[in-house]
Design a protein around this motif. Structure first.
Motif, mmCIF file in Angstrom:
data_model
loop_
_atom_site.group_PDB
_atom_site.id
_atom_site.type_symbol
_atom_site.label_atom_id
_atom_site.label_comp_id
_atom_site.label_asym_id
_atom_site.label_seq_id
_atom_site.Cartn_x
_atom_site.Cartn_y
_atom_site.Cartn_z
ATOM 1 N N LEU A 210 -10.335 3.672 -4.931
ATOM 2 C CA LEU A 210 -9.981 3.056 -6.531
ATOM 3 C C LEU A 210 -10.507 4.066 -7.566
ATOM 4 C CD1 LEU A 210 -11.542 -0.604 -5.837
ATOM 5 C CD2 LEU A 210 -9.117 -0.124 -6.302
ATOM 6 N N VAL A 211 -11.525 4.719 -7.279
ATOM 7 C CA VAL A 211 -11.931 5.506 -8.306
ATOM 8 C C VAL A 211 -11.059 6.797 -8.479
ATOM 9 C CG1 VAL A 211 -13.944 6.979 -9.284
ATOM 10 C CG2 VAL A 211 -14.323 4.859 -8.064
ATOM 11 N N GLY A 212 -10.901 6.808 -9.947
ATOM 12 C CA GLY A 212 -9.892 8.082 -10.300
ATOM 13 C C GLY A 212 -8.429 7.696 -10.248
ATOM 14 N N ARG A 213 -8.140 6.542 -9.958
ATOM 15 C CA ARG A 213 -6.743 6.342 -9.845
ATOM 16 C C ARG A 213 -6.464 5.094 -10.727
ATOM 17 N NH1 ARG A 213 -8.417 7.670 -4.856
ATOM 18 N NH2 ARG A 213 -6.971 9.105 -3.641
ATOM 19 N N PRO A 214 -5.044 5.065 -10.964
ATOM 20 C CA PRO A 214 -4.598 4.078 -12.194
ATOM 21 C C PRO A 214 -4.768 2.686 -11.562
ATOM 22 C CG PRO A 214 -2.620 5.027 -10.723
ATOM 23 C CD PRO A 214 -3.837 5.902 -10.441
ATOM 24 N N ALA A 215 -5.214 1.739 -12.225
ATOM 25 C CA ALA A 215 -5.726 0.300 -12.217
ATOM 26 C C ALA A 215 -4.140 -0.446 -11.810
ATOM 27 C CB ALA A 215 -6.428 -0.320 -12.936
ATOM 28 N N THR A 216 -3.608 -0.154 -10.957
ATOM 29 C CA THR A 216 -2.315 -0.652 -10.562
ATOM 30 C C THR A 216 -2.281 -1.597 -9.209
ATOM 31 O OG1 THR A 216 -1.181 0.971 -9.227
ATOM 32 C CG2 THR A 216 -0.985 1.185 -11.724
ATOM 33 N N GLU A 217 -1.458 -2.358 -9.118
ATOM 34 C CA GLU A 217 -1.288 -3.298 -7.727
ATOM 35 C C GLU A 217 -1.165 -2.268 -6.540
ATOM 36 O OE1 GLU A 217 1.735 -6.139 -7.678
ATOM 37 O OE2 GLU A 217 1.265 -6.747 -5.415
ATOM 38 N N ALA A 218 -0.303 -1.189 -6.798
ATOM 39 C CA ALA A 218 -0.398 -0.210 -5.447
ATOM 40 C C ALA A 218 -1.834 0.486 -5.041
ATOM 41 C CB ALA A 218 0.764 0.934 -5.979
ATOM 42 N N THR A 219 -2.773 0.713 -5.949
ATOM 43 C CA THR A 219 -3.846 0.992 -5.805
ATOM 44 C C THR A 219 -4.551 0.268 -5.359
ATOM 45 O OG1 THR A 219 -3.582 2.638 -7.731
ATOM 46 C CG2 THR A 219 -6.042 2.269 -6.820
ATOM 47 N N PHE A 220 -4.660 -1.106 -5.766
ATOM 48 C CA PHE A 220 -5.451 -2.151 -5.267
ATOM 49 C C PHE A 220 -5.024 -2.553 -3.754
ATOM 50 C CE2 PHE A 220 -5.466 -3.760 -9.734
ATOM 51 C CZ PHE A 220 -6.493 -2.924 -10.236
ATOM 52 N N ARG A 221 -3.779 -2.365 -3.486
ATOM 53 C CA ARG A 221 -3.177 -2.661 -2.147
ATOM 54 C C ARG A 221 -3.671 -1.586 -1.170
ATOM 55 N NH1 ARG A 221 -1.564 -6.801 0.983
ATOM 56 N NH2 ARG A 221 -1.158 -5.959 2.890
ATOM 57 N N ALA A 222 -3.817 -0.267 -1.853
ATOM 58 C CA ALA A 222 -4.206 0.654 -0.929
ATOM 59 C C ALA A 222 -5.839 0.747 -0.534
ATOM 60 C CB ALA A 222 -3.980 2.154 -1.530
ATOM 61 N N ALA A 223 -6.355 0.201 -1.360
ATOM 62 C CA ALA A 223 -7.988 -0.104 -1.356
ATOM 63 C C ALA A 223 -8.036 -1.216 -0.248
ATOM 64 C CB ALA A 223 -8.467 -0.516 -2.766
ATOM 65 N N ALA A 224 -7.396 -2.245 -0.349
ATOM 66 C CA ALA A 224 -7.663 -3.282 0.586
ATOM 67 C C ALA A 224 -7.100 -2.866 1.919
ATOM 68 C CB ALA A 224 -6.457 -4.612 0.132
ATOM 69 N N ASP A 225 -6.132 -2.039 2.116
ATOM 70 C CA ASP A 225 -5.855 -1.378 3.472
ATOM 71 C C ASP A 225 -7.244 -0.682 4.062
ATOM 72 O OD1 ASP A 225 -3.443 -2.512 3.375
ATOM 73 O OD2 ASP A 225 -2.319 -0.552 2.853
ATOM 74 N N ALA A 226 -7.624 -0.093 3.079
ATOM 75 C CA ALA A 226 -8.849 1.000 3.483
ATOM 76 C C ALA A 226 -9.965 -0.011 3.866
ATOM 77 C CB ALA A 226 -9.111 1.853 2.287
ATOM 78 N N ALA A 227 -10.154 -0.748 2.985
ATOM 79 C CA ALA A 227 -11.549 -1.946 3.290
ATOM 80 C C ALA A 227 -11.433 -2.450 4.800
ATOM 81 C CB ALA A 227 -11.497 -2.887 2.216
ATOM 82 N N LEU A 228 -10.167 -2.886 5.148
ATOM 83 C CA LEU A 228 -9.767 -3.494 6.401
ATOM 84 C C LEU A 228 -9.293 -2.548 7.638
ATOM 85 C CD1 LEU A 228 -10.456 -6.481 6.797
ATOM 86 C CD2 LEU A 228 -9.915 -5.928 4.404
ATOM 87 N N LYS A 229 -9.389 -1.300 7.355
ATOM 88 C CA LYS A 229 -8.988 -0.127 8.212
ATOM 89 C C LYS A 229 -9.706 -0.491 9.736
ATOM 90 C CE LYS A 229 -7.874 4.673 8.956
ATOM 91 N NZ LYS A 229 -8.186 6.174 8.280
ATOM 92 N N GLY A 230 -10.877 -0.474 9.777
ATOM 93 C CA GLY A 230 -11.613 -0.609 11.029
ATOM 94 C C GLY A 230 -11.744 -1.792 11.431
ATOM 95 N N ALA A 231 -10.925 -2.923 11.231
ATOM 96 C CA ALA A 231 -11.027 -4.394 11.267
ATOM 97 C C ALA A 231 -10.639 -4.663 13.048
ATOM 98 C CB ALA A 231 -10.164 -5.322 10.763
ATOM 99 N N VAL A 232 -11.481 -5.386 13.527
ATOM 100 C CA VAL A 232 -10.879 -5.578 15.184
ATOM 101 C C VAL A 232 -10.365 -7.293 15.306
ATOM 102 C CG1 VAL A 232 -11.743 -5.530 17.450
ATOM 103 C CG2 VAL A 232 -12.387 -3.893 15.967
ATOM 104 N N PRO A 233 -9.266 -7.493 15.486
ATOM 105 C CA PRO A 233 -8.877 -9.021 15.469
ATOM 106 C C PRO A 233 -9.298 -9.702 16.811
ATOM 107 C CG PRO A 233 -6.931 -7.606 15.663
ATOM 108 C CD PRO A 233 -8.111 -6.773 15.417
ATOM 109 N N TYR A 234 -9.462 -10.739 16.967
ATOM 110 C CA TYR A 234 -9.533 -11.459 18.134
ATOM 111 C C TYR A 234 -8.593 -12.706 18.321
ATOM 112 C CZ TYR A 234 -13.939 -8.861 18.651
ATOM 113 O OH TYR A 234 -14.770 -7.849 18.652
#
Length: 331
Positions: A284-308
């Protein structure tokens, strides 16, 4: 409920001394501990009642402004009182919202802040003493991994435990870089950064925090944080009242000229501890506050998720929850 010794602490030092005995639990609101004692999950041999301490030291149940502009939340303050406090609502909206979206009104009126951050998982196998559970009985197994796991974690799990941490308030504290103040037997006081307070299960899911035997939480400090004034806590659950989070997000943003200058992100309902999503903050930091940035941040947040088997839906749910929260605070 198994028999136990019961004492009322006369002051914090007496509580700490009594709490150092093996098998001791502190009780204040009792909304989680007593429930687990009735189920036979918790079987303390000694219970130290700390409710009277607030009458002897009002700071233990108060909200106070710190010299640096932050706030000190007394550990014996009730969730409702702090959630509705005007200073908390103005300076840390995410903290206020996390408290007021938790549990029911009756529980919020009774439960304390210290007890809230120490509450234990709602995993059904943990609460059913007729089933194995590595958190309740180390080495007995985790039937949740092959069994019913719809509400369990996708982040921070281990082969021994996938139980979620249930606290909404703890998620907001993690995002805000709060500090836990603890009275320690024989060693005065120490402080613990809140993101380091809870442990992931690893090989020892029975160890949930870094607290040592007898240590007593006296306060939770919120540091001065400009971004916190534009913060929110978004919670998604099966029903609108009295339900734990399937996914939640606490976010704070400092946006200047359309660009994110500072970001704080934590997730709840999807992890074994209140989950600080630093990968999302870096996205997020240094990037425009747009939906595309927010979606990229969300993808990064869940990148290590392991579903059951039954909880894969939580990954996309958590991403959408985070994007929604970021969109709200950037508007």
């Amino acid at each position: 409920m198994t028999p136990f010794d019961y004492v009322v602490a006369s002051d914090v030092d007496a509580a700490v001394r009594a709490g150092a005995a093996p098998g001791t639990r502190f009780v204040a609101g009792g909304t989680n501990l007593v429930d687990l004692m009735q189920l036979g999950v918790e079987t303390p041999s000694h219970v130290v009642d700390v409710n009277a301490l607030a009458g002897r030291d009002p700071a233990l149940a108060a909200v106070a402004v710190l010299p640096d502009g932050g706030l000190r939340l007394g550990a014996l303050a009730r969730m409702s009182d702090v959630g509705w406090d005007a200073r908390v609502r103005e300076r840390y909206p995410a903290v206020s919202e996390s408290l007021l979206l938790a549990a029911s009104g009756q529980l919020r009126n009774m439960a304390t802040l210290g007890g809230n951050v120490l509450q234990r998982t709602r995993c059904p196998y943990f609460r059913d003493t007729g089933t194995p559970c590595n958190k309740r009985e180390p080495g007995s197994g985790c039937p949740s991994i092959p069994g019913y796991n719809r509400t369990n974690a996708v982040l921070g799990t281990s082969k021994h435990c996938i139980a979620t941490h249930p606290s909404d308030f703890a998620v907001a504290l993690t995002a805000m870089d709060a500090v836990v103040r603890v009275r320690t037997p024989g060693a005065g006081e120490r402080t613990i950064p809140f993101p380091d307070f809870h442990l992931t299960p690893g090989d020892h899911p029975e160890r949930e925090t870094v607290l040592r035997p007898g240590e007593f939480i006296t306060a939770l400090d919120l540091p001065p944080l400009e971004a916190a004034r534009r913060s929110t806590y978004r919670k998604v659950r099966d029903r609108a009242s009295y339900a734990f989070a399937l996914a939640s997000a606490a976010v704070a943003l400092d946006v200047q000229g359309g660009t994110v200058r500072d970001a704080r992100v934590a997730l709840g309902g999807v992890a074994t501890k209140p989950w600080r999503a630093r990968e999302a903050e870096r996205a997020l930091v240094g990037r425009p506050a747009t939906e595309a940035t927010f979606r990229a941040a969300a993808d990064a947040a869940l990148k290590g998720a392991v579903p059951y088997r039954e909880n894969a839906f939580k990954i996309e749910l958590a991403k959408r929850t985070l994007v929604r929260a970021l969109t709200e605070v950037s508007a």
